[in-house]
Design an enzyme around this catalytic site. Structure first.
Site, PDB file in Angstrom:
ATOM      1  N   TRP A  93      66.151  39.624  51.772  1.00 46.39           N
ATOM      2  CA  TRP A  93      65.912  41.030  51.424  1.00 46.39           C
ATOM      3  C   TRP A  93      65.101  41.693  52.530  1.00 46.39           C
ATOM      4  CZ3 TRP A  93      68.942  42.714  47.849  1.00 46.39           C
ATOM      5  CH2 TRP A  93      68.770  44.007  47.333  1.00 46.39           C
ATOM      6  N   ASP A 136      61.145  50.459  54.833  1.00 42.81           N
ATOM      7  CA  ASP A 136      60.986  51.782  54.212  1.00 42.81           C
ATOM      8  C   ASP A 136      61.490  51.771  52.769  1.00 42.81           C
ATOM      9  OD1 ASP A 136      63.737  51.512  54.802  1.00 42.81           O
ATOM     10  OD2 ASP A 136      63.979  53.675  54.934  1.00 42.81           O
ATOM     11  N   GLU A 148      64.813  50.442  52.062  1.00 47.11           N
ATOM     12  CA  GLU A 148      64.930  48.999  52.292  1.00 47.11           C
ATOM     13  C   GLU A 148      65.790  48.661  53.505  1.00 47.11           C
ATOM     14  OE1 GLU A 148      66.323  48.015  48.035  1.00 47.11           O
ATOM     15  OE2 GLU A 148      64.308  47.172  48.165  1.00 47.11           O
ATOM     16  N   GLU A 149      65.822  49.550  54.475  1.00 49.08           N
ATOM     17  CA  GLU A 149      66.721  49.341  55.612  1.00 49.08           C
ATOM     18  C   GLU A 149      66.000  49.249  56.947  1.00 49.08           C
ATOM     19  OE1 GLU A 149      69.211  52.777  55.231  1.00 49.08           O
ATOM     20  OE2 GLU A 149      70.533  51.826  53.760  1.00 49.08           O
ATOM     21  N   GLU A 202      73.013  56.663  40.376  1.00 46.97           N
ATOM     22  CA  GLU A 202      72.235  56.775  41.610  1.00 46.97           C
ATOM     23  C   GLU A 202      72.778  57.897  42.494  1.00 46.97           C
ATOM     24  OE1 GLU A 202      72.830  53.820  44.901  1.00 46.97           O
ATOM     25  OE2 GLU A 202      70.735  53.341  44.459  1.00 46.97           O
TER      26      GLU A 202
END
Ligand SMILES: *[C@@H]1O[C@H](CO)[C@@H](O)[C@H](O)[C@H]1NC(C)=O
Ligand SMILES: *[C@@H]1O[C@H](CO)[C@@H](O)[C@H](O)[C@H]1NC(C)=O
Ligand SMILES: *[C@@H]1O[C@H](CO)[C@@H](O)[C@H](O)[C@H]1NC(C)=O
Ligand SMILES: *[C@@H]1O[C@H](CO)[C@@H](O)[C@H](O)[C@H]1NC(C)=O
Ligand SMILES: *[C@@H]1O[C@H](CO)[C@@H](O)[C@H](O)[C@H]1NC(C)=O
Length: 589
Positions: A150, A206, A209-210, A432
């Site tokens: 992750w 961030d 998540e990238e 989303e």
């Protein structure tokens, strides 16, 4: 009042109020339709949030109490996990509602406190509880560590959680429950603040998540949490090591994200993007302080910088989504995360479009409190989109220009709600994303954060705001920035030493805090727990973190004669965590 009745007297008139105005009748219909939508969708949203929280949420069956699932979706995509960030932003919305009078939420909030206290003890791939583990982005819903690959760590979770809990702790204190605030809520907050002080100057992933770098959202959430955390510590007579020193340095660093025309959301990383990212708009709404002026340094919603940034970010989506085509400049569009996004081929998000509305409602609240709007060279282009004839200047409440600006900004904000309304299915479910071409809901269904974002936008629209976090006295960055902030670790010295009446035990050692080996400056230990079967002397002392030192115990007789324990010197190294605590257990030699 007069204007309203005049307009009502001309029901069929196609009366235009400047270039962007729409026929009055349509305007009123649209207004009524948005009011009705906000009311019904807010009701769906609170139910949507509660359904996703264990133990009794209808879509979170079998999930432990106080654990928030990101979405019930278990495949394509699998969001059936609990993220620290999403949970904290959701609970911040719930705690704000509780503080504004919804007492039904109390038990859910107490369950969140317990669930988070537990998660803080779970070792995970980001580290052990006192060595970075609090930066783990997500856990399995049964509260065990998620061990797959992750983007970790993510350093926004701890400060966001601290902020939610600080609002609750302050309410408890104000309502005569200092005990629960100090004994149950503060220890959770203290660990999160210790994490923030220790790691704010290191890179991490961030909120999307990238990107592994320095994220504006993470830093602004950190600044707010440190400011209000330090104030809470003082109120509770607790220490928050490094909080007050780190906060202005975080604010100092935040200034370097300003490009001169917008906020570059990620720096210290070569991500090949412009940095125009709704990250920054979400930052402004999260750090909105109802007592603040339009401060540029803290990027308040009504600040010139945040308004220029709003335009830069929202404009960046005008040409990339089919559903935005044909929408004129100055009219609301569907907003995504950042225009270079390729996740699900890059689409608008409900929470991003709602954030664009929420910033504007918050700004309107601030202007109303301050009694004026200032248009300067930084914000001029933002205002010109809405009121084309506007010039720089300060317009006082009551003037016709002020009234036009406020009305145009609110209409513009409502436009973002209308976009959400247009692409929300009839049952009110908020996924989303929604498809950039067809507008159909996409990706995870019933995203908790989408519902929480609706609740906060709806609240700001009616002028319902959370408490101040202390922005007015914490909004001036120092003139030069440093990433190094002193912080302490608490060490409890326990020594078993059988003493005679009149004798006292002290610790002395290599550090200033331990008297620099001078027996006259040695630190006294307490005998308050001393018994003949357990002759314990102890003291808790703040020492600099990450520091190796030598020490010894000494005893002093009633006449002042000093006895040193035998060699060798003892040695210890304090942990790296600011505000962490540890103990040493020694026996007098
Ligand atoms: C303090 O708050 C806790 C948590 O909600 C509650 O269980 C407790 O009864 C409260 N105590 C008092 C004295 O109000
Ligand atoms: C640490 O802080 C300094 C001073 O603000 C800044 O120049 C630097 O980029 C920061 N680094 C990280 C990784 O946060
Ligand atoms: C993130 O970047 C830092 C350097 O800024 C590096 O030390 C770290 O290994 C990177 N993390 C990952 C997972 O790539
Ligand atoms: C203990 O530390 C003191 C102060 O640095 C030093 O003078 C002394 O020699 C040390 N004792 C031993 C046994 O190393
Ligand atoms: C010292 O003893 C206490 C209990 O008296 C214990 O909680 C603590 O973990 C011990 N510390 C170490 C470093 O062994």
């Amino acid at each position: 009042m007069l204007v309203t009745s005049f307009l009502r007297a001309l029901p069929a008139a196609l009366l235009f109020l400047g270039t962007n105005a729409i026929p009055v009748e349509d305007h009123q219909k649209r207004q009524a339709s948005i009011d009705a939508f906000v009311t019904s969708e807010a009701a769906v949203s609170i139910q949507g949030v509660l359904a996703n929280i264990g133990a009794d949420g209808s879509k979170a069956q079998g999930v432990p109490a106080g654990i928030v699932i990101a979405s019930p979706s278990r495949s394509s995509p699998d969001y059936y996990y609990t993220w620290t960030r999403d949970a904290a932003l959701t609970y911040k919305a719930l705690i704000e509602r509780f503080v504004s009078g919804d007492t039904s939420l109390r038990q859910k909030i107490d369950e969140y406190v317990s669930a988070q206290a537990y998660l803080q003890t779970v070792s995970n791939p980001s580290g052990a509880p006192d060595s970075g583990g609090l930066g783990e982005p997500k856990f399995n819903v049964d509260r065990t560590a998620f061990t797959g690959a992750w983007g970790r760590p993510q350093r926004d979770g701890p400060p966001l959680r601290a902020t939610a809990l600080v609002i609750y702790a302050n309410w408890l204190i104000a309502n005569g429950n200092q005990t629960y605030a100090a004994n149950t809520v503060w220890p959770v907050i203290a660990k999160d603040l210790g994490y923030a002080v220790t790691y704010w100057n290191q890179t991490g992933f961030d909120l999307w998540e990238e990107v592994n770098g320095s994220s504006f959202f993470t830093l602004s959430a950190t600044h707010r949490a440190l400011v209000e955390g330090a104030a809470l510590a003082t109120k509770l007579s607790q220490t928050c090591s490094g909080c007050a020193d780190a906060a202005p340095q975080v604010l100092c660093f935040m200034q370097s994200f300003w490009t001169g025309s917008y906020i570059d959301s990620n720096i210290n990383v070569n991500d090949g993007r412009t940095g125009k990212d709704v990250n920054s708009i979400i930052s402004s709404i999260h750090t909105f302080d109802p007592a603040a002026a339009c401060t540029d340094a803290t990027f308040q919603p009504c600040s010139s910088r945040a308004l220029a940034n709003h335009k830069a970010v929202t404009d960046s989506f005008r040409t990339v989504y089919g559903i935005n085509s044909g929408i004129a400049q100055g009219k609301a569009v569907a907003v995504g995360r950042y225009f270079e996004d390729v996740y699900y081929n890059g689409n608008p998000w409900y929470l991003a479009t709602l954030a664009a509305a929420e910033q504007l409602y918050s700004a309107a609240y601030q202007w109303d409190q301050l009694g004026s709007v200032t248009v300067d060279s930084t914000s001029l282009a933002f205002f010109r989109d809405l009121v084309p004839s506007i010039a720089t200047g300060t317009y006082a409440k009551g003037s016709s220009t002020y009234t036009s600006i406020l009305s145009a900004v609110r209409t513009y904000a409502d436009g973002y709600i209308a976009v959400v309304q247009k692409y929300t299915p009839s049952n009110g479910g908020l996924a989303e994303q929604f498809d950039k071409s067809s507008g159909s809901p996409l990706s995870a269904a019933d995203l908790t954060w989408s519902y929480a974002a609706f609740l906060t936008a709806a609240d700001r629209r009616t002028g319902t705001v959370g408490p101040t976090w202390g922005e007015p006295s914490n909004n001036t960055p120092p003139t030069s920035c440093t990433g190094t902030v002193a912080c302490n670790a608490q060490i409890t010295f326990n020594v078993r030493a059988t003493t005679t009446f009149g004798e006292n035990v002290f610790v002395v050692g290599q550090l200033t805090q331990l008297g620099n080996w001078d027996p006259n400056s040695a630190k006294p230990l307490s005998a308050s727990k001393y018994t003949s079967s357990d002759p314990l002397w102890y003291a808790t002392i703040d020492l600099p973190a990450s520091t190796a030192f030598e020490y010894k115990y000494i005893r002093k007789s009633s006449s002042g004669a000093v006895t040193w324990e035998s060699d060798p010197n003892m040695s210890y190294t304090t942990s790296a965590g600011c505000g962490s605590s540890a103990s040493v257990n020694d026996t007098w030699r």
